[in-house]
Design a protein around this motif. Sequence first.
Motif, PDB file in Angstrom:
ATOM      1  N   THR A 117       0.844  -1.196   0.000  1.00 14.94           N
ATOM      2  CA  THR A 117       0.000   0.000   0.000  1.00 14.94           C
ATOM      3  C   THR A 117       0.874   1.239   0.000  1.00 14.94           C
ATOM      4  O   THR A 117       1.776   1.355   0.844  1.00 14.94           O
ATOM      5  N   THR A 136      -3.440   2.839   8.611  1.00 14.29           N
ATOM      6  CA  THR A 136      -2.064   3.178   8.975  1.00 14.29           C
ATOM      7  C   THR A 136      -2.039   4.534   9.665  1.00 14.29           C
ATOM      8  O   THR A 136      -2.849   5.413   9.389  1.00 14.29           O
ATOM      9  N   GLN A 148       9.095  -2.277  11.703  1.00  8.52           N
ATOM     10  CA  GLN A 148       8.112  -3.351  11.710  1.00  8.52           C
ATOM     11  C   GLN A 148       7.044  -3.017  12.742  1.00  8.52           C
ATOM     12  O   GLN A 148       7.349  -2.831  13.923  1.00  8.52           O
ATOM     13  N   GLU A 149       5.805  -2.961  12.287  1.00  7.25           N
ATOM     14  CA  GLU A 149       4.692  -2.614  13.155  1.00  7.25           C
ATOM     15  C   GLU A 149       3.536  -3.562  12.923  1.00  7.25           C
ATOM     16  O   GLU A 149       3.378  -4.112  11.835  1.00  7.25           O
ATOM     17  N   ILE A 151      -0.355  -4.247  12.479  1.00  3.10           N
ATOM     18  CA  ILE A 151      -1.620  -3.630  12.062  1.00  3.10           C
ATOM     19  C   ILE A 151      -2.640  -4.754  11.980  1.00  3.10           C
ATOM     20  O   ILE A 151      -2.459  -5.713  11.229  1.00  3.10           O
ATOM     21  N   ASN A 156       3.725  -5.979   9.917  1.00  4.28           N
ATOM     22  CA  ASN A 156       3.885  -5.317   8.627  1.00  4.28           C
ATOM     23  C   ASN A 156       5.214  -4.593   8.590  1.00  4.28           C
ATOM     24  O   ASN A 156       5.761  -4.181   9.628  1.00  4.28           O
ATOM     25  N   ILE A 158       6.796  -1.156   7.346  1.00  6.47           N
ATOM     26  CA  ILE A 158       6.360   0.200   6.996  1.00  6.47           C
ATOM     27  C   ILE A 158       7.587   1.060   6.762  1.00  6.47           C
ATOM     28  O   ILE A 158       8.486   1.127   7.615  1.00  6.47           O
ATOM     29  N   ARG A 160       8.821   5.002   5.713  1.00  5.24           N
ATOM     30  CA  ARG A 160       8.409   6.411   5.655  1.00  5.24           C
ATOM     31  C   ARG A 160       9.603   7.264   5.237  1.00  5.24           C
ATOM     32  O   ARG A 160      10.732   6.987   5.658  1.00  5.24           O
ATOM     33  N   GLN A 176       4.450   7.033   2.432  1.00  2.72           N
ATOM     34  CA  GLN A 176       4.488   5.877   3.351  1.00  2.72           C
ATOM     35  C   GLN A 176       4.114   4.629   2.569  1.00  2.72           C
ATOM     36  O   GLN A 176       3.072   4.576   1.930  1.00  2.72           O
ATOM     37  N   THR A 178       3.515   0.560   2.902  1.00  2.00           N
ATOM     38  CA  THR A 178       3.234  -0.517   3.863  1.00  2.00           C
ATOM     39  C   THR A 178       3.205  -1.854   3.128  1.00  2.00           C
ATOM     40  O   THR A 178       2.456  -2.021   2.164  1.00  2.00           O
ATOM     41  N   SER A 179       4.031  -2.797   3.596  1.00  2.00           N
ATOM     42  CA  SER A 179       4.034  -4.169   3.050  1.00  2.00           C
ATOM     43  C   SER A 179       3.454  -5.101   4.090  1.00  2.00           C
ATOM     44  O   SER A 179       3.964  -5.206   5.217  1.00  2.00           O
ATOM     45  N   GLN A 180       2.355  -5.728   3.737  1.00  2.00           N
ATOM     46  CA  GLN A 180       1.699  -6.640   4.673  1.00  2.00           C
ATOM     47  C   GLN A 180       2.391  -8.009   4.754  1.00  2.00           C
ATOM     48  O   GLN A 180       1.936  -8.894   5.483  1.00  2.00           O
TER      49      GLN A 180
END
Length: 500
Positions: A117, A136, A148-149, A151, A156, A158, A160, A176, A178-180
Amino acid sequence: MTAKNQNKQQTKRVRRFSLKWKWALGAAFGIFIVFAVFASLLFNRFVAIMMNQEETNLKDTMMLVVERLNNQATTLSATQVRDTLRPDLAVPQHKLKATPEQSKDSIVAKLAREDVTVTVYDPDGNTLFASSRIPTEFKRTSAIKISQEKIAQQLNFIGRRPIYSRISGQVIGYVQVTSQLGTLHKEQHELKMAFYALGGLALLISGLVSYLLAFYFLKPLKEMTQTIDVIKREPQSGQRIAQTKRNDELADLTNLFNDMLDRMQRYIEQQEEFVEDVSHELRTPVAIIKGHLQMLDRWGKDDPEVLKESITASLQEITRMQSLVQEMLDLSRAEQVEVHYPNALTDAKNATRQVFSNFKLIHPEFTFTLDDDLKGTTTIKIYRDHFEQILIILLDNAVKYSRQRQEVHVSISRNEHNVAIAVQDFGEGIAPKDLKRVFDRFYRVDKARSRDKGGNGLGLSIAQHLIESYHGEIRAESVLGSGTIFRISFPIIKSAEADD
């Protein structure tokens, strides 16, 4: 009651955990542990590579977005971002139908992944563009930052970074990515399943191979157990473990075991023969003494001549029995010399001359000749009394069986390793069929004549046991009617070994 005990023993034997299974399971478990460690290391390495690849993809995606948007002079707007990144990419990914031309665009290829995303914010944190809906949180940053966070309870990646205007140098927005990690999680799951399958297969194959190897290597032990069972039921059984072409420790154990059984069988046969011979040897003097005592008890005690004759005969038989018992004790001690005399040393030259001189003194009617080739002290590992006893036995036999030509030759010599002694007589000689048995217990070539000469048939057997106990050798050579030569040899002890 006995049958019940046998059934219990058989039940215990059936329930035991076979060594083959222990070996097979132990080897399989060990191989599985090694495989598991190797698979874990490989899996962790694979995950690390995938994570690095995801991080690289995040950086590439952010760089592509920034390069598309950083040529604006003022703060980004939603329209500018949508026009730049193409309006069709502003809708959710599941509604996107990219054309072949759009697919060639690198940014389109990056955004086409379902688990990626791309979100663009203005400097105040307002969302200008989102390639898909994902909750996010905006975080302002002044440089590239990847973390790594979680969600929605899922980990995920992330990334930035700020978007600096190429014209003004000011921050005109933020991007930003985001890779799931969907692809990564899928590949991890597939790799785990592959490792589990390979682990189970490795456990099965290693267990099977280990069992077959255990069956092959332990086959001699099974045969050994079966042989022991047979020997336990029939001590005189000739069953042995079959010889194999293998050249390993189990083959050595098989040979030693068969040798031990052969030796044990010989000992049993010798023991039976020994008991029979002792019984036979003692039967005659006991019967003679009993006969004289019965005669004296009936009428002989009143006749001085009969009384004297009976007492004399009884004393002779008791003396013979005493000699027999003493020789049996000597034979028993001869089999244990390594225990009682482990460090005894003797000068072969001096001891031989001593025994030779004694026999010249007590048998003046004989001609004794000594050929001594030893130039000095020659030390051998044997207790002196035993060495003299051996020579006495050989010389005594030579005297007993040399009534026609009363002559005995003794020679002593040495080579680099051994001292050799020969005792030769010129008497009756020994027939070839008897020569092989002269060292057997109670064996006499002519039992009637030997008894008249005072022999019990134990002398040579005692000498052989003493010589072999001290790691020496003895052999006999004879020509019937011409005499006999007994040759003995002992290892020479070097001066350094004697000092130790």
